[in-house]
Scaffold this motif. Structure first.
Motif, PDB file in Angstrom:
ATOM      1  N   PRO A   6       0.810  -1.230   0.000  1.00  0.00           N
ATOM      2  CA  PRO A   6       0.000   0.000   0.000  1.00  0.00           C
ATOM      3  C   PRO A   6       0.840   1.276   0.000  1.00  0.00           C
ATOM      4  CG  PRO A   6       0.085  -0.922   2.208  1.00  0.00           C
ATOM      5  CD  PRO A   6       0.881  -1.847   1.333  1.00  0.00           C
ATOM      6  N   THR A   7       2.165   1.133  -0.020  1.00  0.00           N
ATOM      7  CA  THR A   7       3.016   2.332   0.001  1.00  0.00           C
ATOM      8  C   THR A   7       3.622   2.541  -1.386  1.00  0.00           C
ATOM      9  OG1 THR A   7       4.800   0.938   0.879  1.00  0.00           O
ATOM     10  CG2 THR A   7       3.529   2.206   2.461  1.00  0.00           C
ATOM     11  N   ILE A   8       4.773   1.905  -1.588  1.00  0.00           N
ATOM     12  CA  ILE A   8       5.541   2.128  -2.797  1.00  0.00           C
ATOM     13  C   ILE A   8       4.753   1.735  -4.050  1.00  0.00           C
ATOM     14  CG2 ILE A   8       7.736   1.593  -3.921  1.00  0.00           C
ATOM     15  CD1 ILE A   8       7.827   2.794  -0.956  1.00  0.00           C
ATOM     16  N   LEU A   9       4.086   0.566  -3.978  1.00  0.00           N
ATOM     17  CA  LEU A   9       3.399   0.036  -5.155  1.00  0.00           C
ATOM     18  C   LEU A   9       2.052   0.716  -5.375  1.00  0.00           C
ATOM     19  CD1 LEU A   9       4.274  -3.752  -4.712  1.00  0.00           C
ATOM     20  CD2 LEU A   9       5.304  -2.111  -6.296  1.00  0.00           C
ATOM     21  N   PHE A  10       1.675   1.564  -4.455  1.00  0.00           N
ATOM     22  CA  PHE A  10       0.371   2.241  -4.527  1.00  0.00           C
ATOM     23  C   PHE A  10       0.528   3.759  -4.601  1.00  0.00           C
ATOM     24  CE2 PHE A  10      -2.686   4.457  -1.709  1.00  0.00           C
ATOM     25  CZ  PHE A  10      -3.838   4.318  -2.450  1.00  0.00           C
ATOM     26  N   GLY A  11       1.171   4.283  -3.564  1.00  0.00           N
ATOM     27  CA  GLY A  11       1.210   5.741  -3.405  1.00  0.00           C
ATOM     28  C   GLY A  11       1.933   6.457  -4.532  1.00  0.00           C
ATOM     29  N   LEU A  12       2.936   5.812  -5.085  1.00  0.00           N
ATOM     30  CA  LEU A  12       3.772   6.494  -6.086  1.00  0.00           C
ATOM     31  C   LEU A  12       3.112   6.616  -7.451  1.00  0.00           C
ATOM     32  CD1 LEU A  12       7.333   5.020  -5.351  1.00  0.00           C
ATOM     33  CD2 LEU A  12       6.260   7.103  -4.460  1.00  0.00           C
ATOM     34  N   ILE A  13       1.934   6.033  -7.606  1.00  0.00           N
ATOM     35  CA  ILE A  13       1.351   6.015  -8.954  1.00  0.00           C
ATOM     36  C   ILE A  13      -0.121   6.414  -8.938  1.00  0.00           C
ATOM     37  CG2 ILE A  13       0.852   3.514  -8.982  1.00  0.00           C
ATOM     38  CD1 ILE A  13       2.141   3.646 -11.931  1.00  0.00           C
ATOM     39  N   VAL A  14      -0.530   7.170  -7.909  1.00  0.00           N
ATOM     40  CA  VAL A  14      -1.943   7.535  -7.818  1.00  0.00           C
ATOM     41  C   VAL A  14      -2.365   8.588  -8.851  1.00  0.00           C
ATOM     42  CG1 VAL A  14      -2.214   6.899  -5.376  1.00  0.00           C
ATOM     43  CG2 VAL A  14      -1.555   9.237  -5.982  1.00  0.00           C
ATOM     44  N   ASN A  15      -1.406   9.163  -9.566  1.00  0.00           N
ATOM     45  CA  ASN A  15      -1.793  10.073 -10.653  1.00  0.00           C
ATOM     46  C   ASN A  15      -2.152   9.305 -11.922  1.00  0.00           C
ATOM     47  OD1 ASN A  15       1.142   9.511 -10.760  1.00  0.00           O
ATOM     48  ND2 ASN A  15       0.950  10.595 -12.728  1.00  0.00           N
ATOM     49  N   GLY A  16      -1.877   8.009 -11.936  1.00  0.00           N
ATOM     50  CA  GLY A  16      -2.249   7.193 -13.093  1.00  0.00           C
ATOM     51  C   GLY A  16      -1.581   7.652 -14.370  1.00  0.00           C
ATOM     52  N   ALA A  17      -2.331   7.638 -15.447  1.00  0.00           N
ATOM     53  CA  ALA A  17      -1.797   7.948 -16.772  1.00  0.00           C
ATOM     54  C   ALA A  17      -1.965   9.418 -17.119  1.00  0.00           C
ATOM     55  CB  ALA A  17      -2.506   7.078 -17.813  1.00  0.00           C
TER      56      ALA A  17
END
Lengths: 164, 788, 283
Positions: B328-339
């Protein structure tokens, strides 16, 4: 209790506890580990075998109930060549991890034995007793359709050989 | 020979699997083997008052029984392998068997070991355990509230960590023309690989070596962790995963059960097997997802997204599973802006302990949770500014010329053409025609909807420097050895550990293409720490991306040496030798040639090798990627909703994915299909429910709705191809795309169908009852379309 | 996955079963197709000391069609109901309900008698048998008796079968000439059991309802007949409005557990409406 059954053409007799399930008889007594246990509520169908020609979940049949019966497992599907269902699953990527596959293939072979030309809906309905977490089912459907074609092709070949 | 890369080669692994000759862990039977059954807590939270195994020891066939007290001085705590930086993480001690407290339903309290599995099961029932039941908390948000029962007494507020990333977005929100806020519940899912977990341990007293056959995605990580837990040095510990029947993240974790049988096998000096039942799988094998998310999006009235802000309460369960804190941190938070080219973003995560089954990676692991929220927010934003969701996507998607694109968190998206994938999807679906039909049907009281997901994900884990920087306690490179035998046959050893994905075939295709050897002459070996020096396993869509690239590098070493041998034999300089389709020839003189197989034989005979060259032909390489890869695409779901029953029918599903270079299109399609069904399963069918005491209410296939064949239409799939510029094969990874992209596409489609009722959001899964309730509460009424 | 130990006996006559049942009535169970009992035993939700297998008893097998009724042996598997031509002729509703039970593997093992005696409130066949007015043949220590299926189900998993009694056959009156029938099922997504199953038949004469029956399973604590709706329909022209009124009647006659939102009542309305509407569209 003594239980005798014919598994993939070979008759075997073993003394087992009455509570022994057919799937455990096949795996532990007959040494046929191709039949898998995927659940304990009779839902997943990974353990499906043919019992006197009918697809059944071998986790929900006691070995003693199969006394005197003919059983076909995944190991018995192939004769001189791959069974059309095996060939179909191979060609159409009907399996990934392979765990539900024996159950899927025996279910498919049963379907084709009772309904030689099933529609896509027939196939999807027939797979209702099978849970596959890998394929998304569509390639299994294609595999069954391909198996049916192979069966038809082989029948035609056989007929032609006879005429020839 | 035609190109092997890119061809739909039939799978090598199927040759055994379609004959029932796979070797799954539960198929192993060793002489003298004993069987373990584990006594598990029926309570979610209780004090252990008494654990008495004396009756069990008197049961027929029972050989031994042990409790947490027996293990605690000999078996170490089970650690997590991920410690997010700057998060003040607290790692609660996790014993293999509980000693004084049980913290989730299924927590192990004793093990009974017997001659047969049935006797072990009987023995389990004979163990007398006295519990003092305590209040439980299962929801991650509830766990954070004051007064919530504590899972571990010394971890205040049940917060295992608090992690924050991104810039200060408050100023943007304060002045934004439009702010959209929404809470999402990413429900908890059960991975449900069809093969239950199993472990067989064997102790060799002569060599003092322990062999563990286990259902694992990463035998080397298991070996590393277990050597510490059991105190058996790594060189005396062998972990083997032969055939593994699916995993989806749930076989990453190092589990108590595997440790218990390993310890017991050594203690009893007999092989010990444990295989879980499906009921056990539901309660003790790691779950996935389970977030409570508060999301806000700031934008302009004309459709430009300016910032996104996410606050998440992520449920980690009762203990920290192997990869749990990273999900829920690195694999989630870093990409919440999507495309989307969103200039500013922030993510804040509370890692919460609860009285539930530990949560770890589940297909997509973090990225589905991120993709869902951003794809849903785009639709909600479009609705708020009265624009078409497609138009808002077109405005905000990262343009093709912006790559490599650095997102607000510093991730560098490698390559992409998001508009290209969207355009291709719109060639398949006539959007304008759909909207016309939708309007016509609404007039007749029928409701259909369309939903988009123009996703990107982060794959191919990953650069080891980044792994270290983000707190993963390991590397993420991969190893490969390409061993050419004297006859020119090839064995490939990979540190990846495929379990259904088909890399025995994919990797053979890479080697066949590069060495010019027929694929049937190549064997791929994986999943055995005694054969493969080191590797990091299969997860995170990394196997072909990282493991395949390592094989490519190993191939280059083999080719370089074989070229020298060929040049020596041809009596020309190395630079004068060409290598194509398995033949070394002199430039301009194709008749003067040496086959790859001849060069291999020469390498082993060593009768005449170039001066100073060592004999044999083998290449070993370790590939440490310089970046992640970023597959992307456009998915479109079309649904109909029956307002009388709340039934959602998936009418069409279109998936256009760009996973870079495709090595085997048949296998790629298979991965996408499988992912789609899991992602759609989350949207419509699947979800864990606990009661207020922490009892799992969806603990079997009778209650937990697994997708079935008849739930789905034919999928319509297509590709665009944008190679990854930094991966030597140009591949991007495909294992997770379907599961990541599909969930929001389906939910967006259902919300589009429900728009006439004024319904904008419903929590997943969108079960008929929930959908019907929402419609009924908005005054929807029964129609009798089929009536006479 | 492993049941508790038990002893197993294979009965060769109904008399065997009756005698053996009396030896230890509290700890003895009859094993028919096994698809309800064995899963419970595997989860150890049911512990049994003695199992009596009734799979080899000729008296319990066979389907016989006479002039006015169909007699189905209790140990008749679902798949036989689906395939048997006399079932298709005399009681197509039974075949239609059997066709949607569980999955094909389950249909190859499960039996009509097993389903009735297990009395799961979410079973398919009871609806069809209620709608057809089936009668049950029961043998026991005191001799043979017959019972109307209407009174057979007492509560979830409880029937009027007394200790030592065995269900031996199901007698079904031939469906009325010209009757249209349907079994409409809404399966649970996970288990496949009916959330609601509506079995109905109607005989129309000049567009008017001459006779009809409606029976419903899955949604109540026992399968039930919709008597008042049936009465209401007889003599009415079979129009959309009449169907909607009948469906409303069925739903309002019942009270459903766990139905604060009215969803179950709604499903009841919707499925009765759809079943009857489909009958209207038949023929």
């Amino acid at each position: 209790m003594s239980v005798t059954m014919t598994v993939n053409g070979t008759t075997i007799t073993r003394s087992v506890e009455p509570r022994t399930l057919l799937v455990h008889f096949l795996r532990d007594e007959a040494g046929l580990t191709g039949t898998h246990v995927g659940c304990d509520t009779s839902q997943c169908g990974a353990c499906t075998v043919l019992l006197n020609g009918d697809a059944v979940k071998s986790c929900t049949v006691l070995a003693v109930q199969a006394n005197g019966a003919e059983v076909v497992t995944i190991e018995g599907l192939e004769q001189e060549v791959l069974h059309p269902v095996q060939q179909g699953f191979w060609e159409k990527h009907g399996l990934q991890c392979g765990f539900c596959t024996p159950g899927a293939m025996l279910t498919a072979s049963y379907l084709l034995s009772t309904n030689p030309h099933p529609s896509e809906t027939d196939i999807r309905d027939a797979l209702d007793g099978l849970l596959c977490r890998c394929t998304g089912y569509e390639t299994i459907v294609r595999s069954v359709q391909r198996a049916q074609e192979i069966m038809d092709e082989r029948q035609t070949e056989e007929r032609e050989t006879k005429i020839g | 020979m035609a190109d092997v890369i890119g061809s739909a080669l039939k799978r090598h692994e199927d040759v055994r699997l379609i004959r029932g000759k796979g070797q799954y862990t539960d198929d192993i039977k060793l002489p003298g083997m004993l069987y373990a059954g584990i006594v598990r807590s029926p309570h979610a939270h209780a004090r252990l008052v008494k654990v008495d195994v004396s009756r069990a020891l008197k049961m027929p066939g029972v050989v031994a029984a042990f409790t947490g007290a027996d293990l605690k001085d000999e078996v170490g705590f089970i650690p997590t392998a991920w410690i997010p930086p700057d998060s003040d993480m607290k790692m609660p001690p996790h014993p293999a068997l509980a000693v004084d407290m049980v913290r989730y339903q299924g927590d192990g309290v004793a093990v009974v070991i017997a001659q047969t599995p049935a006797q072990a099961r009987d023995g389990v029932d004979a163990v007398e355990v006295e519990y003092e039941s305590l209040p439980a908390v299962t929801n991650p948000f509830a766990a954070a509230q004051e007064g919530a029962p504590l899972v571990h007494e010394d971890i205040a507020g049940n917060v295992a960590f608090h992690w924050k990333v991104g810039g200060d977005v408050e100023e943007i929100f304060n002045r934004a023309e439009v702010v959209v806020r929404q809470e999402f519940r990413q429900q908890r899912l059960v991975p449900n690989a069809m093969e239950p977990r199993s472990a067989v341990a064997q102790w060799n007293p002569a060599t003092e070596e322990l062999t563990l056959w286990a259902t694992t995605q990463n035998p080397h990580i298991h070996r590393l962790l277990m050597s510490g837990i059991l105190g058996i040095p790594e060189h005396k510990l062998r972990v083997v995963a032969i055939d593994v029947g699916g995993a989806f993240g749930s076989k990453i974790s190092c589990y108590p059960d595997e440790i218990i049988v390993s310890w017991a096998a050594r203690r009893l000096n007999r092989p010990v097997k444990w295989t879980e039942t499906r009921t056990e799988n539901f309660t003790v094998t790691s779950h996935g997802r389970d977030h409570v998310q508060e999301v806000a999006l700031a934008g302009t009235k004309d459709g430009h997204i300016e910032a996104i802000r996410v606050k998440t309460y992520a449920n980690l369960g009762a203990y920290l599973s192997t990869a749990a804190p990273g999900v829920p941190t690195i694999l989630f938070g870093l990409i919440v802006n999507g495309a989307y080219a969103i200039p500013e973003a922030s993510a804040e995560v509370y890692g919460m302990l609860t009285h539930t089954t530990p949560v770890d990676a589940y297909r997509g692991a973090g990225r589905p949770e991120a993709t869902f929220l951003v794809e849903r927010m785009v639709d909600l934003y479009a609705h708020a500014i009265n624009k078409d969701p497609l138009e808002v996507r077109n405005i905000n998607l990262i343009p093709a010329e912006a790559f490599p694109y650095t997102n607000p968190f510093g991730l560098q998206y490698d390559s992409g053409n998001y508009q290209g994938a969207l355009a291709k999807a719109l060639e398949i679906v006539d959007y304008a025609a759909f909207r016309r039909e939708q309007e016509n049907l609404r007039q007749q009281g029928k409701y259909i909807g369309i939903g988009f997901s123009t996703y990107v994900e982060m794959c191919g884990l990953g650069p080891s420097e980044v792994a270290g920087a983000v707190g993963f306690q390991g590397g993420l490179w991969e190893s490969a050895t390409v061993r050419v035998h004297p006859t020119g046959k090839v064995t490939v050893f990979t540190g990846a550990s495929p379990h259904g994905q088909g890399e025995e075939t994919t990797f053979a295709q890479i080697v066949a293409q590069e060495l010019g050897v027929p694929p049937e002459d190549i064997e791929v070996v994986h999943g055995d720490t005694s054969k493969i020096a080191m590797g990091w396993g299969t997860y995170g869509s990394r196997t072909t991306v990282v493991g395949g690239a390592a094989i490519h590098l190993a191939d280059q070493k083999v080719i370089a040496k074989a070229r020298k041998i060929a040049a020596h034999k041809l009596e020309v300089g190395e630079d004068d030798v060409e290598f194509e389709q398995g033949i070394f020839s002199v430039k301009g003189l194709p008749a003067r040639a040496v086959t790859f197989q001849e060069a291999a034989l020469d390498a082993y005979l060593a009768w005449s090798l170039p001066a100073g060259m060592e004999p044999a032909l083998e290449g070993t390489a370790f590939y440490n990627p310089e970046n992640f890869t970023y597959p992307f695409g456009t998915h479109i779901a079309i649904v109909s909703v029956d307002p009388d029953t709340g039934d959602v029918e998936l009418m069409r599903y279109v998936a256009v994915d760009d996973v870079g270079v495709v090595i085997n299109p048949m296998l790629v399609e298979g991965q996408i299909h499988g992912g789609l069904v899991q992602g759609i399963g989350q949207a419509l069918y699947e979800g864990v429910e606990y009661d207020t005491n922490g009892q799992l209410m969806t603990g079997s296939f009778l209650d937990y709705a697994m997708p079935k064949a008849r739930f789905f239409p034919k999928f319509e799939t297509a590709h665009t191809t944008t190679p990854s510029p930094h991966n030597p094969l140009g591949v991007k990874g495909v294992g997770e795309t379907g599961a990541i992209a599909s969930t929001p596409a389906v939910v967006n489609a259902v919300m589009d169908a429900l728009a006439p009722f004024g319904i904008q959001d419903l929590p997943m899964p969108l079960t008929p009852r929930k959908v019907w309730q929402a419609i009924a509460s908005k005054g929807g009424h029964m129609h009798v379309h089929d009536a006479i | 996955m492993f049941t508790t130990p038990f002893d197993y006996r294979n009965a060769h006559s109904v008399q065997d079963v009756i005698e053996w049942l009396q030896e230890d009535p509290d700890n003895t169970k009859i094993l028919a197709g096994g698809h309800s009992l064995l899963p419970l035993m595997k989860l150890r939700l049911s512990t049994v000391s003695h199992l009596i297998d009734i799979g080899q008893i000729p008296e319990l097998q066979g389907i016989v069609l006479s002039d006015n009724e169909l007699r189905i042996g209790a140990f008749t598997r679902y798949v036989q109901l689906v395939r048997d031509p006399s079932v298709a002729l005399a009681a197509p509703l039974v075949a239609e309900a059997a066709r949607v039970i569980g999955d094909l593997q389950v249909r190859n093992r499960g039996t009509i008698g097993g389903s009735l005696c297990h009395a799961d409130p979410a079973a398919d066949l009871p609806a069809a048998l209620l709608a057809l007015g089936a009668e049950l043949e029961i043998a026991g220590p005191a001799g043979k008796r017959r019972e109307d299926i209407d009174s057979f189900f007492l509560a979830p998993f409880i029937t009027t079968l007394a200790p030592g009694e065995v269900l031996t056959a199901i007698r079904i009156p031939r469906i009325a000439q010209g009757a249209r029938s349907i079994y409409l099922k809404r399966p649970h997504l996970a288990s496949g059991y009916p959330i609601i199953g509506v079995a109905a038949w109607v005989v129309l004469r000049d567009a008017q309802v001459d006779s009809c029956r409606i029976a419903i399973t899955g949604i109540g604590s026992v399968p039930f007949r919709a008597f008042s709706a049936e009465q209401m329909l007889v003599g009415q022209t079979f129009t959309r409005d009449v169907i909607l009124r009948a469906a409303e009647q069925v739903a309002s006659d019942q009270s459903f557990d766990d139905d604060d939102d009215g969803y179950k009542a709604n499903l009841c309305r919707v499925y009765v409406t759809r079943a009857l509407a489909a009958l209207g569209n038949q023929g």
